[in-house]
Design a protein around this motif. Structure first.
Motif, PDB file in Angstrom:
ATOM      1  N   ALA A 136       0.710  -1.258   0.034  1.00  0.00           N
ATOM      2  CA  ALA A 136      -0.121   0.083  -0.026  1.00  0.00           C
ATOM      3  C   ALA A 136       0.863   1.382   0.089  1.00  0.00           C
ATOM      4  CB  ALA A 136      -0.784  -0.015   1.190  1.00  0.00           C
ATOM      5  N   ALA A 137       1.592   1.704  -1.374  1.00  0.00           N
ATOM      6  CA  ALA A 137       2.399   2.595  -1.369  1.00  0.00           C
ATOM      7  C   ALA A 137       2.400   3.047  -2.599  1.00  0.00           C
ATOM      8  CB  ALA A 137       3.660   1.826  -1.250  1.00  0.00           C
ATOM      9  N   PRO A 138       2.339   4.531  -2.584  1.00  0.00           N
ATOM     10  CA  PRO A 138       2.540   5.285  -1.571  1.00  0.00           C
ATOM     11  C   PRO A 138       0.849   5.551  -0.994  1.00  0.00           C
ATOM     12  CG  PRO A 138       2.692   6.991  -3.185  1.00  0.00           C
ATOM     13  CD  PRO A 138       2.671   5.555  -3.798  1.00  0.00           C
ATOM     14  N   MET A 139       0.903   5.762   0.402  1.00  0.00           N
ATOM     15  CA  MET A 139      -0.344   6.402   0.968  1.00  0.00           C
ATOM     16  C   MET A 139      -0.278   7.712   0.762  1.00  0.00           C
ATOM     17  SD  MET A 139      -2.805   4.077   2.119  1.00  0.00           S
ATOM     18  CE  MET A 139      -2.736   3.609   0.672  1.00  0.00           C
ATOM     19  N   ILE A 140      -1.589   8.354   0.398  1.00  0.00           N
ATOM     20  CA  ILE A 140      -1.590   9.747   0.232  1.00  0.00           C
ATOM     21  C   ILE A 140      -2.762  10.076   1.199  1.00  0.00           C
ATOM     22  CG2 ILE A 140      -2.296  11.506  -1.346  1.00  0.00           C
ATOM     23  CD1 ILE A 140      -1.198   9.684  -3.741  1.00  0.00           C
ATOM     24  N   PRO A 141      -2.448  10.674   2.225  1.00  0.00           N
ATOM     25  CA  PRO A 141      -3.128  11.374   3.219  1.00  0.00           C
ATOM     26  C   PRO A 141      -4.273  12.407   2.581  1.00  0.00           C
ATOM     27  CG  PRO A 141      -1.396  12.614   3.644  1.00  0.00           C
ATOM     28  CD  PRO A 141      -0.888  11.320   2.605  1.00  0.00           C
ATOM     29  N   GLY A 142      -5.497  11.790   3.066  1.00  0.00           N
ATOM     30  CA  GLY A 142      -6.460  12.800   2.633  1.00  0.00           C
ATOM     31  C   GLY A 142      -7.009  12.194   1.131  1.00  0.00           C
ATOM     32  N   LEU A 143      -6.369  11.455   0.506  1.00  0.00           N
ATOM     33  CA  LEU A 143      -6.793  11.046  -0.927  1.00  0.00           C
ATOM     34  C   LEU A 143      -6.931   9.547  -1.212  1.00  0.00           C
ATOM     35  CD1 LEU A 143      -7.245  11.862  -3.982  1.00  0.00           C
ATOM     36  CD2 LEU A 143      -4.861  11.477  -4.360  1.00  0.00           C
ATOM     37  N   THR A 144      -5.954   8.668  -0.617  1.00  0.00           N
ATOM     38  CA  THR A 144      -6.174   7.184  -0.837  1.00  0.00           C
ATOM     39  C   THR A 144      -6.078   6.526   0.621  1.00  0.00           C
ATOM     40  OG1 THR A 144      -3.728   6.980  -1.060  1.00  0.00           O
ATOM     41  CG2 THR A 144      -5.084   7.404  -2.941  1.00  0.00           C
ATOM     42  N   ARG A 150     -10.074  18.624  -2.829  1.00  0.00           N
ATOM     43  CA  ARG A 150      -9.426  17.831  -1.902  1.00  0.00           C
ATOM     44  C   ARG A 150      -7.878  18.317  -1.838  1.00  0.00           C
ATOM     45  NH1 ARG A 150     -10.914  11.421  -2.201  1.00  0.00           N
ATOM     46  NH2 ARG A 150     -10.704  11.468  -4.505  1.00  0.00           N
ATOM     47  N   ALA A 151      -7.479  19.030  -2.674  1.00  0.00           N
ATOM     48  CA  ALA A 151      -6.034  19.664  -2.860  1.00  0.00           C
ATOM     49  C   ALA A 151      -5.504  20.309  -1.545  1.00  0.00           C
ATOM     50  CB  ALA A 151      -5.567  20.489  -3.897  1.00  0.00           C
ATOM     51  N   ASP A 152      -6.488  21.160  -0.888  1.00  0.00           N
ATOM     52  CA  ASP A 152      -5.926  21.686   0.320  1.00  0.00           C
ATOM     53  C   ASP A 152      -5.820  20.749   1.457  1.00  0.00           C
ATOM     54  OD1 ASP A 152      -5.324  24.274  -0.703  1.00  0.00           O
ATOM     55  OD2 ASP A 152      -7.556  24.936  -0.423  1.00  0.00           O
ATOM     56  N   LYS A 153      -6.827  19.945   1.360  1.00  0.00           N
ATOM     57  CA  LYS A 153      -6.791  19.098   2.784  1.00  0.00           C
ATOM     58  C   LYS A 153      -5.618  18.055   2.727  1.00  0.00           C
ATOM     59  CE  LYS A 153      -9.440  15.200   4.474  1.00  0.00           C
ATOM     60  NZ  LYS A 153     -10.585  14.195   4.642  1.00  0.00           N
ATOM     61  N   LEU A 209      -0.460  16.575   4.742  1.00  0.00           N
ATOM     62  CA  LEU A 209       0.922  15.977   4.491  1.00  0.00           C
ATOM     63  C   LEU A 209       1.855  16.865   5.251  1.00  0.00           C
ATOM     64  CD1 LEU A 209       2.400  13.833   2.765  1.00  0.00           C
ATOM     65  CD2 LEU A 209       2.476  15.664   0.996  1.00  0.00           C
ATOM     66  N   ARG A 210       1.455  18.214   5.216  1.00  0.00           N
ATOM     67  CA  ARG A 210       2.517  19.215   5.961  1.00  0.00           C
ATOM     68  C   ARG A 210       2.547  18.764   7.530  1.00  0.00           C
ATOM     69  NH1 ARG A 210       0.710  22.823   1.856  1.00  0.00           N
ATOM     70  NH2 ARG A 210       2.547  23.696   0.849  1.00  0.00           N
ATOM     71  N   GLU A 211       1.262  18.436   8.017  1.00  0.00           N
ATOM     72  CA  GLU A 211       1.209  17.982   9.438  1.00  0.00           C
ATOM     73  C   GLU A 211       2.081  16.684  10.013  1.00  0.00           C
ATOM     74  OE1 GLU A 211      -2.714  18.064  11.550  1.00  0.00           O
ATOM     75  OE2 GLU A 211      -3.665  18.908   9.553  1.00  0.00           O
ATOM     76  N   MET A 212       2.089  15.911   8.864  1.00  0.00           N
ATOM     77  CA  MET A 212       2.930  14.366   8.954  1.00  0.00           C
ATOM     78  C   MET A 212       4.595  14.778   8.541  1.00  0.00           C
ATOM     79  SD  MET A 212      -0.073  12.298   7.091  1.00  0.00           S
ATOM     80  CE  MET A 212       0.438  10.631   7.821  1.00  0.00           C
ATOM     81  N   ARG A 213       4.595  16.008   8.009  1.00  0.00           N
ATOM     82  CA  ARG A 213       6.409  16.230   7.433  1.00  0.00           C
ATOM     83  C   ARG A 213       6.750  17.284   8.273  1.00  0.00           C
ATOM     84  NH1 ARG A 213       8.022  11.645   5.689  1.00  0.00           N
ATOM     85  NH2 ARG A 213       6.774  11.030   3.573  1.00  0.00           N
ATOM     86  N   GLY A 214       6.316  17.774   9.320  1.00  0.00           N
ATOM     87  CA  GLY A 214       6.998  18.735  10.217  1.00  0.00           C
ATOM     88  C   GLY A 214       6.801  20.264   9.524  1.00  0.00           C
ATOM     89  N   GLY A 215       5.683  20.559   8.810  1.00  0.00           N
ATOM     90  CA  GLY A 215       5.306  21.675   8.293  1.00  0.00           C
ATOM     91  C   GLY A 215       5.662  21.874   6.764  1.00  0.00           C
ATOM     92  N   GLN A 216       6.453  20.714   6.382  1.00  0.00           N
ATOM     93  CA  GLN A 216       6.761  20.934   4.937  1.00  0.00           C
ATOM     94  C   GLN A 216       6.257  19.854   4.151  1.00  0.00           C
ATOM     95  OE1 GLN A 216       9.069  23.233   3.914  1.00  0.00           O
ATOM     96  NE2 GLN A 216       8.979  23.941   6.290  1.00  0.00           N
ATOM     97  N   LEU A 217       6.223  20.025   2.587  1.00  0.00           N
ATOM     98  CA  LEU A 217       5.775  18.866   2.057  1.00  0.00           C
ATOM     99  C   LEU A 217       6.748  17.523   1.900  1.00  0.00           C
ATOM    100  CD1 LEU A 217       4.049  20.812  -1.203  1.00  0.00           C
ATOM    101  CD2 LEU A 217       2.961  19.776   0.678  1.00  0.00           C
ATOM    102  N   ASN A 218       8.083  17.936   2.234  1.00  0.00           N
ATOM    103  CA  ASN A 218       8.741  16.589   2.290  1.00  0.00           C
ATOM    104  C   ASN A 218       9.759  16.679   3.277  1.00  0.00           C
ATOM    105  OD1 ASN A 218       9.901  14.166   0.854  1.00  0.00           O
ATOM    106  ND2 ASN A 218      11.771  15.444   0.784  1.00  0.00           N
ATOM    107  N   TRP A 256      -1.333  12.059  12.914  1.00  0.00           N
ATOM    108  CA  TRP A 256      -1.767  11.437  11.873  1.00  0.00           C
ATOM    109  C   TRP A 256      -1.085  10.324  11.171  1.00  0.00           C
ATOM    110  CZ3 TRP A 256      -6.480  12.187  11.154  1.00  0.00           C
ATOM    111  CH2 TRP A 256      -7.261  13.560  11.508  1.00  0.00           C
ATOM    112  N   ALA A 257       0.238  10.458  11.331  1.00  0.00           N
ATOM    113  CA  ALA A 257       1.044   9.400  11.055  1.00  0.00           C
ATOM    114  C   ALA A 257       1.025   8.465  12.074  1.00  0.00           C
ATOM    115  CB  ALA A 257       2.590   9.916  10.805  1.00  0.00           C
ATOM    116  N   ASP A 258       1.029   8.543  13.376  1.00  0.00           N
ATOM    117  CA  ASP A 258       0.716   7.669  14.269  1.00  0.00           C
ATOM    118  C   ASP A 258      -0.460   6.578  13.999  1.00  0.00           C
ATOM    119  OD1 ASP A 258       3.156   8.112  15.123  1.00  0.00           O
ATOM    120  OD2 ASP A 258       2.184   9.325  17.014  1.00  0.00           O
ATOM    121  N   LEU A 259      -1.661   7.363  13.614  1.00  0.00           N
ATOM    122  CA  LEU A 259      -2.830   7.020  13.425  1.00  0.00           C
ATOM    123  C   LEU A 259      -2.952   6.044  12.247  1.00  0.00           C
ATOM    124  CD1 LEU A 259      -5.922   6.843  14.207  1.00  0.00           C
ATOM    125  CD2 LEU A 259      -6.346   8.757  12.726  1.00  0.00           C
TER     126      LEU A 259
END
Length: 368
Positions: free
Chosen positions: A242-250, A295-298, A303-312, A326-329
């Protein structure tokens, strides 16, 4: 014409003279190592011009070596092989896109349409495996670009690589989403019986429409599940990825993907969070705002919440998994789904003890 305009402000618009169909991106931003940029400017003449289709081009590379060594602490393999550079599957999120920058090419359309094949790879591999100093370790294939992308049907580089590995009884782990792997069951089945191969099949979503837009030239999800079944029935240990998992999309499909993989015969499962290194971030954001504007903004916010404020987040230890609530969940959901589907997190270890160099014509054979 409006549809081919880039939605991301940092991406140049597509060449208006090109007809772009079934591609992951519509843009070809200049590679990050290039000193100059390119832009298409209107010449002031409102004269209709003939358009041309964007076709895939293939160049040939003569590799100096076949096996690439890896020492990344969060990657479970030490050496790998890449029969091709670039990938016609065109998955918009592919973390390998920036590797085209080392060739002076774009991570956008160039990655999908300007491919590099390495037909001499099997001969180079055999030479390396016969080296007196070589010590066998599992070779991973498909960790960068897919060895069973459409080009393999005509080039056959991957099949000949497998023939070399089978002759040497060398263990190999394969990652793919390509249906072409079923062509090689006559090699993979006997290798699996000797404990020499396992395969990971990537299933990003079960939504065929989303898959077609997100992974335009990759097999649809139902086909990938049939691939898992065919491999399993041939005795090849298979992991559904299940890769990659895209938060808010898949990510809402995680449980269903694992259940479908288990039903098709997968023995194990894995999950990786979406990574957007270098040029991939603006390309993916552009795709989101064109294809999933509601769904783009979500997606980007989560993703930023799971990446320390960044997209990567490129740091070892977190780049594959993310961090925070969200990553722990997502990880907890994954482990619960593993138990429900009776899947393991890993496949049986491959057998390194069988490795031996097969005799060549004229070699002195051993009596013992």
């Amino acid at each position: 014409m409006d549809r081919i305009k880039a939605a991301h402000p940092d991406l140049p618009p597509a060449d208006p003279a090109l007809r772009i169909r079934a591609r992951g991106t519509l843009s070809a931003p200049v590679g990050r190592f290039e000193p100059y940029t390119r832009a298409h400017e209107h010449d002031g003449w409102d004269i209709p011009e003939e358009t041309r289709p964007l076709r895939t081009e293939v160049a040939i590379e003569r590799p100096r070596r076949a096996i690439t060594r890896n020492d990344s602490p969060d990657v479970p393999f030490a050496q790998s092989i890449n029969p091709y550079r670039g990938c016609e599957h065109g998955c918009i999120y592919c973390f390998a896109r920036p590797s085209h920058g080392y060739l002076g090419l774009s991570a956008g359309l160039d990655f999908e349409t300007k491919l590099i094949a390495r037909p001499e790879m099997p001969e180079v591999l055999e030479r390396e495996l016969r080296s007196p100093g070589y010590r066998p370790q599992v070779i991973a294939i498909g960790t960068n670009t897919d060895p069973y992308q459409p080009l393999e049907a005509s080039m056959g580089v991957m099949r000949r690589v497998l023939e070399v590995l089978a002759a040497f009884d060398h263990p190999v782990g394969i990652v793919t989403r390509g249906a072409g792997i079923t062509r090689d069951l006559d090699i993979l089945g006997p290798m699996a019986a000797r404990g020499l191969v396992h395969v990971g099949v990537s299933v990003t979503t079960l939504d065929a429409g989303l898959a077609r837009r997100m992974e335009p030239r990759a097999p649809v999800p139902a086909t990938r599940l049939r691939v898992i079944r065919a491999l399993s029935e041939a005795g090849v240990p298979v992991r559904v990825m299940a890769a990659p998992m895209i938060p808010g999309l898949t990510d809402h499909e995680l449980d269903a993907i694992l259940q479908a993989g288990a039903g098709a015969g997968a023995r194990a499962a894995s999950m990786l969070l979406l990574r957007l290194p270098h040029e991939v971030a603006p390309l993916f954001e552009d795709w989101l705002r064109r294809e999933e504007p509601g769904r783009a903004d979500k997606v980007l916010g989560r993703l930023r919440e799971m990446r320390g404020g960044q997209l990567n987040d490129p740091r070892f230890g977190t780049r594959m998994t993310g961090e925070g609530f969200w990553a722990d969940l997502l990880r907890r959901r994954f482990h619960l789904a593993l138990r429900r589907c009776q899947l393991g997190q890993s496949l049986p270890a491959l057998d390194l003890s069988r490795f031996r160099a097969p005799p060549r014509p004229g070699d002195q054979l051993s009596l013992f």
